[in-house]
Design a protein around this motif. Structure first.
Motif, PDB file in Angstrom:
ATOM      1  N   ALA A   1      41.672  63.101  55.351  1.00 14.12           N
ATOM      2  CA  ALA A   1      41.604  64.037  54.235  1.00 14.12           C
ATOM      3  C   ALA A   1      42.509  65.228  54.527  1.00 14.12           C
ATOM      4  CB  ALA A   1      40.171  64.502  54.028  1.00 14.12           C
ATOM      5  N   GLU A   2      43.282  65.591  53.534  1.00 13.64           N
ATOM      6  CA  GLU A   2      44.139  66.767  53.672  1.00 13.64           C
ATOM      7  C   GLU A   2      43.280  68.029  53.717  1.00 13.64           C
ATOM      8  OE1 GLU A   2      47.395  66.805  54.162  1.00 13.64           O
ATOM      9  OE2 GLU A   2      47.439  64.631  54.085  1.00 13.64           O
ATOM     10  N   PRO A   3      43.724  69.051  54.413  1.00 12.73           N
ATOM     11  CA  PRO A   3      42.958  70.296  54.441  1.00 12.73           C
ATOM     12  C   PRO A   3      42.766  70.851  53.023  1.00 12.73           C
ATOM     13  CG  PRO A   3      44.696  70.333  56.087  1.00 12.73           C
ATOM     14  CD  PRO A   3      44.932  69.118  55.238  1.00 12.73           C
ATOM     15  N   PRO A   4      41.599  71.394  52.733  1.00 10.05           N
ATOM     16  CA  PRO A   4      41.354  71.959  51.412  1.00 10.05           C
ATOM     17  C   PRO A   4      42.422  72.985  51.027  1.00 10.05           C
ATOM     18  CG  PRO A   4      39.315  71.789  52.612  1.00 10.05           C
ATOM     19  CD  PRO A   4      40.415  71.459  53.579  1.00 10.05           C
ATOM     20  N   GLY A   5      42.977  72.806  49.837  1.00 13.22           N
ATOM     21  CA  GLY A   5      44.032  73.680  49.336  1.00 13.22           C
ATOM     22  C   GLY A   5      45.437  73.169  49.592  1.00 13.22           C
ATOM     23  N   ALA A   6      45.601  72.236  50.531  1.00 13.58           N
ATOM     24  CA  ALA A   6      46.924  71.679  50.838  1.00 13.58           C
ATOM     25  C   ALA A   6      47.281  70.612  49.803  1.00 13.58           C
ATOM     26  CB  ALA A   6      46.929  71.061  52.238  1.00 13.58           C
ATOM     27  N   ASP A   7      48.550  70.236  49.756  1.00 13.01           N
ATOM     28  CA  ASP A   7      48.949  69.132  48.888  1.00 13.01           C
ATOM     29  C   ASP A   7      48.112  67.909  49.245  1.00 13.01           C
ATOM     30  OD1 ASP A   7      50.883  70.579  47.576  1.00 13.01           O
ATOM     31  OD2 ASP A   7      52.560  69.770  48.716  1.00 13.01           O
ATOM     32  N   GLY A   8      47.579  67.242  48.245  1.00 17.13           N
ATOM     33  CA  GLY A   8      46.800  66.044  48.472  1.00 17.13           C
ATOM     34  C   GLY A   8      45.317  66.268  48.694  1.00 17.13           C
ATOM     35  N   TRP A   9      44.870  67.513  48.715  1.00 25.33           N
ATOM     36  CA  TRP A   9      43.456  67.772  49.002  1.00 25.33           C
ATOM     37  C   TRP A   9      42.534  67.289  47.888  1.00 25.33           C
ATOM     38  CZ3 TRP A   9      39.584  71.098  46.993  1.00 25.33           C
ATOM     39  CH2 TRP A   9      39.963  71.881  45.918  1.00 25.33           C
ATOM     40  N   LEU A  10      43.079  67.092  46.678  1.00 22.43           N
ATOM     41  CA  LEU A  10      42.267  66.652  45.544  1.00 22.43           C
ATOM     42  C   LEU A  10      42.146  65.129  45.451  1.00 22.43           C
ATOM     43  CD1 LEU A  10      43.480  69.257  42.924  1.00 22.43           C
ATOM     44  CD2 LEU A  10      41.216  69.112  43.988  1.00 22.43           C
ATOM     45  N   PHE A  11      42.403  64.436  46.547  1.00 24.29           N
ATOM     46  CA  PHE A  11      42.279  62.978  46.588  1.00 24.29           C
ATOM     47  C   PHE A  11      40.932  62.538  46.010  1.00 24.29           C
ATOM     48  CE2 PHE A  11      41.089  58.999  48.585  1.00 24.29           C
ATOM     49  CZ  PHE A  11      42.258  58.250  48.534  1.00 24.29           C
ATOM     50  N   PHE A  12      39.871  63.235  46.380  1.00 32.14           N
ATOM     51  CA  PHE A  12      38.537  62.865  45.904  1.00 32.14           C
ATOM     52  C   PHE A  12      38.431  62.980  44.391  1.00 32.14           C
ATOM     53  CE2 PHE A  12      38.228  67.428  46.495  1.00 32.14           C
ATOM     54  CZ  PHE A  12      37.443  67.855  45.432  1.00 32.14           C
ATOM     55  N   GLN A  13      39.040  64.003  43.810  1.00 33.84           N
ATOM     56  CA  GLN A  13      38.967  64.198  42.363  1.00 33.84           C
ATOM     57  C   GLN A  13      39.755  63.112  41.624  1.00 33.84           C
ATOM     58  OE1 GLN A  13      41.002  67.563  40.601  1.00 33.84           O
ATOM     59  NE2 GLN A  13      39.359  67.806  39.084  1.00 33.84           N
ATOM     60  N   GLN A  14      40.832  62.682  42.207  1.00 29.94           N
ATOM     61  CA  GLN A  14      41.708  61.702  41.566  1.00 29.94           C
ATOM     62  C   GLN A  14      41.252  60.259  41.777  1.00 29.94           C
ATOM     63  OE1 GLN A  14      45.158  62.938  43.673  1.00 29.94           O
ATOM     64  NE2 GLN A  14      45.547  64.700  42.345  1.00 29.94           N
ATOM     65  N   HIS A  15      40.442  59.999  42.803  1.00 33.35           N
ATOM     66  CA  HIS A  15      40.147  58.613  43.159  1.00 33.35           C
ATOM     67  C   HIS A  15      38.672  58.222  43.221  1.00 33.35           C
ATOM     68  CE1 HIS A  15      44.249  59.301  44.680  1.00 33.35           C
ATOM     69  NE2 HIS A  15      44.421  58.061  44.296  1.00 33.35           N
ATOM     70  N   LEU A  16      37.768  59.209  43.231  1.00 35.96           N
ATOM     71  CA  LEU A  16      36.352  58.897  43.410  1.00 35.96           C
ATOM     72  C   LEU A  16      35.519  59.408  42.237  1.00 35.96           C
ATOM     73  CD1 LEU A  16      35.995  59.966  47.145  1.00 35.96           C
ATOM     74  CD2 LEU A  16      36.480  57.678  46.245  1.00 35.96           C
ATOM     75  N   TRP A  17      34.459  58.668  41.929  1.00 33.94           N
ATOM     76  CA  TRP A  17      33.518  59.110  40.912  1.00 33.94           C
ATOM     77  C   TRP A  17      32.131  58.577  41.259  1.00 33.94           C
ATOM     78  CZ3 TRP A  17      33.268  62.941  37.880  1.00 33.94           C
ATOM     79  CH2 TRP A  17      32.339  62.994  36.848  1.00 33.94           C
ATOM     80  N   ARG A  18      31.188  59.484  41.395  1.00 39.61           N
ATOM     81  CA  ARG A  18      29.789  59.144  41.677  1.00 39.61           C
ATOM     82  C   ARG A  18      29.631  58.278  42.929  1.00 39.61           C
ATOM     83  NH1 ARG A  18      27.486  62.735  38.543  1.00 39.61           N
ATOM     84  NH2 ARG A  18      27.778  62.480  36.304  1.00 39.61           N
TER      85      ARG A  18
END
Length: 127
Positions: A33-50
């Protein structure tokens, strides 16, 4: 600060000039996981749900690109994290809560991870 997205992956080998048996295998894929705030940190928002992959076909392609094999199936297992990463993630989410269309950090985490966040301060391997 360490965290990894952990997936269970089934992949198939299909060599053009050989035969393999078995041709299907299961493994665990850990994506750092990318550090929060770094490029790519939103991987969870873009790829995961529930607590699962949001778009299985897309995630099979993401895994196939990383593994260089034909991915048959993929499922999300957990965000394996240390306490420092989880604290930074919560702080970064809270600073931009409107981005997530949620009322709280806990709601954001539940929307994307379900109950699949596991704090592991015992030297877990993220490599």
């Amino acid at each position: 600060m360490n965290a990894s997205y952990v997936f269970r992956v089934t992949f198939r080998l299909d060599p053009s000039d050989a035969h393999v048996d078995p041709d299907t295998f299961e493994t665990v894929l850990r994506i750092p996981a990318e550090p929060p705030g770094a490029d790519g940190w939103l991987f969870f928002q873009q790829h995961l749900w529930r607590g699962d992959v949001a778009d299985a076909e897309h995630m099979r392609r993401v895994a196939a690109d990383r593994l260089a094999v034909d991915v048959v199936s993929i499922s999300f297992s957990e965000l394996a994290t240390d306490e420092a990463y989880l604290t930074a993630l919560k702080t970064t989410i809270e600073a931009d809560l409107a981005r997530f269309n949620a009322d709280s950090v806990d709601e954001v985490l539940h929307q994307h991870f379900g109950s699949s966040i596991h704090v592991r301060d015992d030297g877990f391997d993220t490599e």
